[in-house]
Design an enzyme around this catalytic site. Structure first.
Site, short mmCIF file in Angstrom:
data_model
loop_
_atom_site.label_atom_id
_atom_site.label_comp_id
_atom_site.label_asym_id
_atom_site.label_seq_id
_atom_site.Cartn_x
_atom_site.Cartn_y
_atom_site.Cartn_z
CG ASP A 50 7.09 -15.48 -15.84
OD1 ASP A 50 7.75 -14.50 -15.46
OD2 ASP A 50 6.99 -16.54 -15.20
CG HIS B 6 12.12 -5.45 -15.83
ND1 HIS B 6 12.92 -5.60 -16.94
CD2 HIS B 6 12.44 -4.24 -15.30
CE1 HIS B 6 13.68 -4.53 -17.09
NE2 HIS B 6 13.41 -3.68 -16.10
CD GLU C 94 10.10 -2.46 -13.11
OE1 GLU C 94 9.75 -1.95 -14.17
OE2 GLU C 94 10.98 -1.97 -12.36
CG ASP D 82 13.80 1.26 -10.93
OD1 ASP D 82 12.94 0.61 -10.31
OD2 ASP D 82 13.78 2.51 -10.97
O1 9MR Z 1 3.93 2.25 -12.07
C1 9MR Z 1 4.34 3.20 -13.02
C2 9MR Z 1 3.31 3.28 -14.12
O2 9MR Z 1 2.08 3.76 -13.61
C3 9MR Z 1 3.80 4.17 -15.24
O3 9MR Z 1 2.88 4.13 -16.31
C4 9MR Z 1 5.18 3.70 -15.70
C5 9MR Z 1 5.77 4.53 -16.83
O4 9MR Z 1 6.02 5.81 -16.40
O5 9MR Z 1 6.08 3.71 -14.60
C6 9MR Z 1 5.72 2.85 -13.56
O6 9MR Z 1 6.62 2.97 -12.52
C7 9MR Z 1 7.93 2.48 -12.72
C8 9MR Z 1 8.88 3.59 -12.27
O7 9MR Z 1 8.77 4.69 -13.13
C9 9MR Z 1 10.33 3.13 -12.17
N1 9MR Z 1 10.44 1.93 -11.37
C10 9MR Z 1 9.60 0.85 -11.85
C11 9MR Z 1 8.14 1.26 -11.84
C12 9MR Z 1 7.23 0.09 -12.22
O8 9MR Z 1 7.35 -0.27 -13.54
#
Ligand code: 9MR
Ligand code: CA
Length: 576
Positions: A548, A499, A557, A167
């Site tokens: 994947d 992602h 991601e 993102d």
């Molecule tokens: O790394 C984060 C993980 O520990 C959480 O469980 C998750 C859901 O809240 O979010 C992950 O972080 C994401 C972030 O909120 C937005 N950018 C992508 C991050 C990786 O997925």
């Protein structure tokens, strides 16, 4: 009767350094040892033996056999087991060097507010600057939970930093552990020649400063921009949120705090070039967690830049002290969670952030007021919400820390590492984690264990810690039940469809695949929230809950806090 080929051979697809242990896992139903051979490129059998039957393994769902071929000298090989053959792999001294270099380049690729140039990123990954400049205002109006925010005066320039992940959000909390990890790698000394000035692919190469510090500084400069100016009055939540998310807002002097994050008002679709982002960008209210992240990382930067750039070091020091003061005044302003369009990074336990910031400020200033708050807890695996260990590591490695404090910090790190080594013996695939719970970003949890193991080796000289750290690299690079290298561009079955809004070739053929050196979050059996994960739910052994696929945001991601320990561990293994 023809020989039944029913064995899957899993090993590090990068290969092995000549001096390191060389291990493979074979998933095969056979209850008795299987014959194996190590065949060199020229057809010669260099080593042979029988597998060790380790038995059923819950984390993988496999019946596991082990092979050790530590004695293999430099060369190109494949393993054969009961009629099955692995792909070709190398035994060579410098296998981790290109991985460390590529993994660091990820951060350049993720830079916001600057054009990404072919010269540093590679032709396919060049792109115009995204969010340049980034001048945003504070969120105002009603959030998803119905809380009404008054906003704050004037737009702010918050250009720069790294995009967090797939993102385009930029989050102070996650910036903290990521920039810290790169700075710590510099300080720990495993990459002094690897990333000496001019060695990395980034625009600052040749500017007279260490390239690793340069890359981290790109983020630290942005974190400084996220600090609330002195004397700014803001409406912030006090106390805990109600079950429905309703908050009590109170006006207070928020000067010195850090805004929690900056991101899109609504989630944008995939694919999306950063420069094409059509959404409003909003700054979201400060949190104590973000403020302590800023205090910690700015204090660490102040120390590391002291002689190279005293003016910058001083700016960092002032910011760190102001942030600490603000966090003392406002010890529990939790990040409001009622906003969509960007990640939450909500953390409700802040004692670890406080101990981390205190450790960094103590290492910087030596002042007693910080010594009182260092914390003496057992070391936990670091993560964006669990930062206590980061402070302990700094106390263990920084110059000028009193001996007794350093000794205690090192002992706590070694104790944690001993626990990880013990777990290795219980893990079918031999990794220093024996649990069945694979978190969102599980690969980063393992890499962070490897970081602590690497430090333990450094403090004790005991090779058992390196062996356990290497097992993490082996797993991430292919020695796992899926036979998957979770890193793009490395191995015969590399990550291809993370992602990510820009590395989205599977959605738009004019966009690139991921550049080399990017690690996937990895198996996740604890929050299977995306469409791909939902289909796997209840049907996968923990280490198999992964795919994947670009839609698999909970499994696949990429993120700054996951690639940072990959850089650290690859550089450490290269240096060994
Ligand atoms: O790394 C984060 C993980 O520990 C959480 O469980 C998750 C859901 O809240 O979010 C992950 O972080 C994401 C972030 O909120 C937005 N950018 C992508 C991050 C990786 O997925
Ligand atoms: Ca925390």
């Amino acid at each position: 009767m023809p020989l039944m080929i029913d064995a899957a051979i899993h090993l590090n697809q990068l290969g092995f350094r000549p001096a390191d242990p060389k291990r493979a896992i074979v998933a095969a139903p056979s209850q008795t040892p299987l014959p194996w051979t190590l065949e060199r490129e020229d057809g010669r059998i260099v080593l042979k033996g029988r597998t060790e039957v380790a038995g059923d393994d819950a984390a993988s769902g496999d019946h596991v056999h082990r092979i050790a071929f530590d004695a293999a000298p430099e060369g190109r090989y494949r393993l054969k087991v009961a009629g099955a053959a692995s792909e070709w792999f190398r035994v060579a001294p410098e296998i981790y060097r290109p991985l460390a270099q590529a993994a660091l380049n990820f951060f350049y690729q993720q830079r916001a507010g600057t054009p990404i140039l072919a010269r540093w990123a590679g032709e396919r990954w060049a792109r115009p600057a995204g969010h340049a400049p980034e001048v945003a205002t504070c969120f105002s109006g009603a959030d998803e939970a119905g809380n009404v925010w008054p906003g704050c005066a004037g737009p702010r320039d918050v250009t720069g930093g790294w995009y967090d992940a797939g993102d385009h959000g930029k989050y102070v909390v996650n910036a903290g552990i990521s920039a810290w990890t790169l700075q710590n790698l510099y300080e720990a000394g495993f990459a002094r020649s690897l990333f000496a000035d001019g060695q990395a692919r980034l625009p600052e190469a040749g500017n007279g400063h260490d390239d690793l510090l340069d890359e981290a500084r790109w983020e630290v400069e942005w974190m400084l921009r996220m600090q609330v100016p002195a004397g700014t009055m803001l409406a912030l939540p006090v106390g805990e949120p109600a079950a429905d998310g309703r908050l009590t807002l109170e006006r207070m002097d928020a000067g010195g705090m850090a805004f929690h994050k900056l991101g899109d008002r609504r989630w944008t679709a995939l694919p999306m070039r950063p420069a094409d982002d059509p959404e409003d960008r909003m700054i979201y209210p400060p949190s104590t967690a973000a403020t302590l992240n800023l205090a910690a990382v700015a204090a660490q930067a102040a120390r590391l830049w002291r002689s190279a750039d005293p003016a910058f070091a001083d700016r960092c020091r002032q910011a760190a002290l102001a942030a600490w003061g603000a966090a003392q005044r406002h010890p529990r302003i939790l990040a409001a969670q009622g906003f969509t369009g960007s990640g939450g990074y909500g953390d409700t336990r802040l004692d670890d952030e406080r101990a981390w910031a205190a450790a960094e400020l103590f290492a910087l200033t030596g002042e007693a007021r910080f010594a009182d708050q260092l914390g003496a807890e057992a070391v936990d695996v670091p993560g964006w919400a669990d930062t206590g260990a980061l402070g302990t590591i700094t106390l263990a490695v920084a110059d000028g820390v009193p001996d007794a404090v350093r000794r205690d910090a090192r002992a706590r790190i070694v104790a944690a590492a001993d626990g990880f080594v013990a777990e290795s013996a219980q893990s079918g695939y031999g990794i220093p984690y024996a649990g069945q719970r694979y978190e969102w970003g599980s690969n980063s949890g393992l890499l962070n264990r490897a970081m602590l193991l690497g430090l333990a080796e450094r403090f004790t000289g005991d090779a058992k810690y390196r062996r356990a750290a290497l097992a993490v690299a082996d797993y991430v690079l292919g020695r796992n039940p899926l036979g998957q290298s979770y890193v793009s561009g490395f191995g015969w079955r590399p990550l291809q469809n993370p992602h990510h809004r820009f590395w989205a070739k599977s959605l738009d053929a004019s966009l690139p695949p991921p550049p080399p050196g990017v690690v996937s979050g990895g198996p996740n059996n604890s929050a299977m929230t995306d469409p791909v994960a939902m289909k796997l739910k209840g049907k996968c052994a923990p280490q198999r809950c992964w795919a994947d696929a670009i839609d698999a945001y909970a499994l696949n991601e990429v993120a700054i806090n996951w690639n940072a320990p990959l850089v650290w561990v690859a550089a450490y293994l290269d240096a060994g």
